[in-house]
Design an enzyme around this catalytic site. Structure first.
Site, PDB file in Angstrom:
ATOM      1  N   HIS A   1       0.840  -1.196   0.000  1.00 57.26           N
ATOM      2  CA  HIS A   1       0.000   0.000   0.000  1.00 57.26           C
ATOM      3  C   HIS A   1       0.869   1.237   0.000  1.00 57.26           C
ATOM      4  O   HIS A   1       2.053   1.195   0.349  1.00 57.26           O
ATOM      5  CB  HIS A   1      -0.945   0.005   1.203  1.00 57.26           C
ATOM      6  CG  HIS A   1      -0.269   0.318   2.517  1.00 57.26           C
ATOM      7  ND1 HIS A   1      -0.133   1.585   3.007  1.00 57.26           N
ATOM      8  CD2 HIS A   1       0.324  -0.496   3.432  1.00 57.26           C
ATOM      9  CE1 HIS A   1       0.500   1.560   4.170  1.00 57.26           C
ATOM     10  NE2 HIS A   1       0.791   0.303   4.448  1.00 57.26           N
ATOM     11  N   CYS A   2       0.273   2.369  -0.433  1.00 52.77           N
ATOM     12  CA  CYS A   2       0.962   3.660  -0.364  1.00 52.77           C
ATOM     13  C   CYS A   2       0.166   4.563   0.567  1.00 52.77           C
ATOM     14  O   CYS A   2      -0.489   4.069   1.483  1.00 52.77           O
ATOM     15  CB  CYS A   2       1.122   4.261  -1.755  1.00 52.77           C
ATOM     16  SG  CYS A   2      -0.431   4.552  -2.615  1.00 52.77           S
ATOM     17  N   ALA A   3       0.170   5.860   0.341  1.00 50.95           N
ATOM     18  CA  ALA A   3      -0.483   6.789   1.266  1.00 50.95           C
ATOM     19  C   ALA A   3      -2.001   6.665   1.267  1.00 50.95           C
ATOM     20  O   ALA A   3      -2.647   6.873   2.299  1.00 50.95           O
ATOM     21  CB  ALA A   3      -0.077   8.219   0.936  1.00 50.95           C
TER      22      ALA A   3
ATOM     23  N   ARG B   1      -3.702   4.146  -1.203  1.00 45.98           N
ATOM     24  CA  ARG B   1      -4.173   3.057  -2.068  1.00 45.98           C
ATOM     25  C   ARG B   1      -3.593   1.697  -1.691  1.00 45.98           C
ATOM     26  O   ARG B   1      -2.447   1.596  -1.287  1.00 45.98           O
ATOM     27  CB  ARG B   1      -3.796   3.351  -3.526  1.00 45.98           C
ATOM     28  CG  ARG B   1      -4.521   4.506  -4.150  1.00 45.98           C
ATOM     29  CD  ARG B   1      -3.792   5.002  -5.395  1.00 45.98           C
ATOM     30  NE  ARG B   1      -2.688   5.884  -5.034  1.00 45.98           N
ATOM     31  CZ  ARG B   1      -1.711   6.204  -5.852  1.00 45.98           C
ATOM     32  NH1 ARG B   1      -1.674   5.711  -7.067  1.00 45.98           N
ATOM     33  NH2 ARG B   1      -0.747   7.003  -5.463  1.00 45.98           N
TER      34      ARG B   1
END
Length: 476
Positions: free
Chosen positions: A26-28, A30
């Site tokens: 995951h990112c910030a 998504r």
């Protein structure tokens, strides 16, 4: 029960089950999936989940927009799925199996420039500030600059060039380092290679055109011109990849017990020689050709058409990942011309997408659930990060996306027609005005107003037309 357990279970089912997940991270905002068979993902059902704000596929990854609570969702998903997450880098490697050759090429290009963007942003702000205090005649009735009347600011102006020169003139060092880091080769060799391209021993690239005589290395049977590649992008890229390829292949055949001595020598020395005899001159001509074509396209009598097409098409380019190509072109323009007229259009496209979302916030102002997505998306878009706005709102409804593209195109035509130039890349959205050359700031401010107003008005108008059409179809 964990907060997102139910949605996590459903998402696991809708992406095709545990066996269809090659990697997940995951990112910030998504969740990022690398799926064995992307077609198995049921996009409609996934987007129907309460926790999901939208989906899209980019760079071989199926991405599910969750929002600011994505880290909690990710932990719940991993627990429910019974799988181990991976790092972003591992996910990128796995995703390349789902990408075409062109997509992999663009992904590699993006990974080279992404680590350099913070420095480029700082450099752009420094150049802009130096231009304001050193070039604009603000004092004594518009006859003198701040630097001319203040020793303090003259000192500041001179000092800041220390940083600006380090960022832009020595850009090849950053590029060759970034390539060696990305390719998993010896990073210090990449740094040294970059230094050999911009060494003070060489004739500075900016002085080549006016030089009466170019110094050479004389080997008796051959002479090699001692030309530097300050601010040159393509020579550095070509040299960086050659070094990485040589090192990797030489390391395969050299015994481990002598590799520390032999591999660096056999990698670096031939690369530096080839860079100055073949790759550098070729890269210089390619870069100059690209700059010439782009600049002349933007300043020709058909510049308005080029601007309109670029302004309209930039947002779709972001979806495909092709927008990463513009970083190299921008940097090449900066090296050749001392600025770029491409980046202002990119900043305006960011603003236009955000303005379309702002209109959707106004239209759906009573929809509390959608505001949880649209408000953060609008803010991030105005700050230069467009993906949450495009994928979470504008592409969901389509017409805001088209309205934003239209507003972006109109603003781009005004920008190019007025000759607006940016000092550097990296500062997008509303803060993009800080990267604009001072003499063009007022014009760019007008372009920003257009990029805000046109998408907003068009989105509201199209929503009303859609509402009337929907009502007519129901009555029919």
């Amino acid at each position: 029960m964990a907060k997102f357990s139910n949605d996590a279970k459903s998402l696991l089912e809708y992406v095709g089950g545990k066996e269809n997940i090659s990697a997940v991270t995951h990112c910030a905002t998504r969740m990022r999936f690398v799926l064995a068979e992307p077609k198995k993902a049921d996009v409609k059902k996934i987007e129907g989940l309460k926790s999901v704000k939208g989906t899209f596929t980019q760079a071989g990854q199926f991405q599910v927009i969750i929002g600011n609570e994505v880290s909690t969702f990710y932990n719940d998903f991993v627990d429910v799925a019974g799988i181990d997450g991976v790092s972003k880098e591992q996910a990128k490697v796995a995703a390349k199996g789902n990408m075409s050759f062109i997509q992999r090429l663009l992904a590699n290009l993006a990974e080279i420039f992404t680590p350099l963007i913070p420095a480029l942003v700082v450099g752009g702000l420094i150049l802009g500030f130096r231009n304001i205090i050193g070039d604009i005649k603000l004092l004594d009735g518009g006859t003198k600059t701040i630097v001319e009347v203040s020793q303090f600011w003259a000192g500041v102006h001179s000092f800041l060039w220390l940083i600006g020169e380090a960022i832009f003139h020595f850009l090849p060092v950053g590029i060759t380092w970034s390539i060696s880091k990305k390719m998993g080769t010896t990073q210090i060799l990449g740094i040294i290679l970059g230094i050999t391209l911009v060494s003070p021993q060489l004739l500075n690239a900016y002085g080549v055109a006016g030089a009466k005589e170019i110094p050479v290395w004389n080997f008796g049977f051959a002479q090699v011109q001692m030309i530097g590649y300050q601010a040159q992008v393509i020579p550095a890229i070509l040299a960086g990849f050659l070094l990485a390829i040589l090192e990797k292949n030489i390391r395969k055949v050299i015994p481990e017990y002598i590799s520390m001595i032999v591999v660096p020598f056999l990698s670096l020395v031939p690369t530096v020689l080839i860079a100055h005899t073949i790759l550098g001159p070729i890269g210089w001509k390619i870069g100059s050709g690209i700059s010439y074509v782009v600049y002349n396209a933007l300043t020709s009598s058909f510049g308005w058409l080029f601007a309109a097409v670029f302004g309209f098409a930039y947002a779709p380019l972001v979806i495909t990942g092709l927008h990463h190509m513009t970083n190299a072109i921008d940097l090449q323009l900066m090296g050749q011309l001392g600025g770029t007229n491409l980046w202002p259009m990119i900043a305006l496209s960011n603003i236009a997408q955000g303005s379309a979302v702002l209109a959707m916030i106004f239209i759906n102002r009573h929809d509390e659930e959608e505001k949880q997505v649209s408000i953060p998306a609008c803010i991030s878009c105005y700050l230069g990060v467009t993906e949450p706005a495009m994928f979470g709102i504008n592409l969901k409804y389509i017409y805001p996306f088209l309205a934003a593209m239209t507003g972006s195109a109109i603003a781009a035509v005004i920008s190019v027609g007025s000759g607006v130039m940016a000092n550097s890349i990296g500062v997008g959205g509303l803060p993009g005005i800080l990267s604009i050359k001072p003499q063009y700031m007022l014009t760019f401010a007008l372009c920003m107003v257009v990029a805000i107003a046109v998408p907003f008005v068009l989105t509201v108008a199209l929503s009303k037309r859609k509402a009337i059409k929907d009502k007519a179809s129901l009555n029919g």
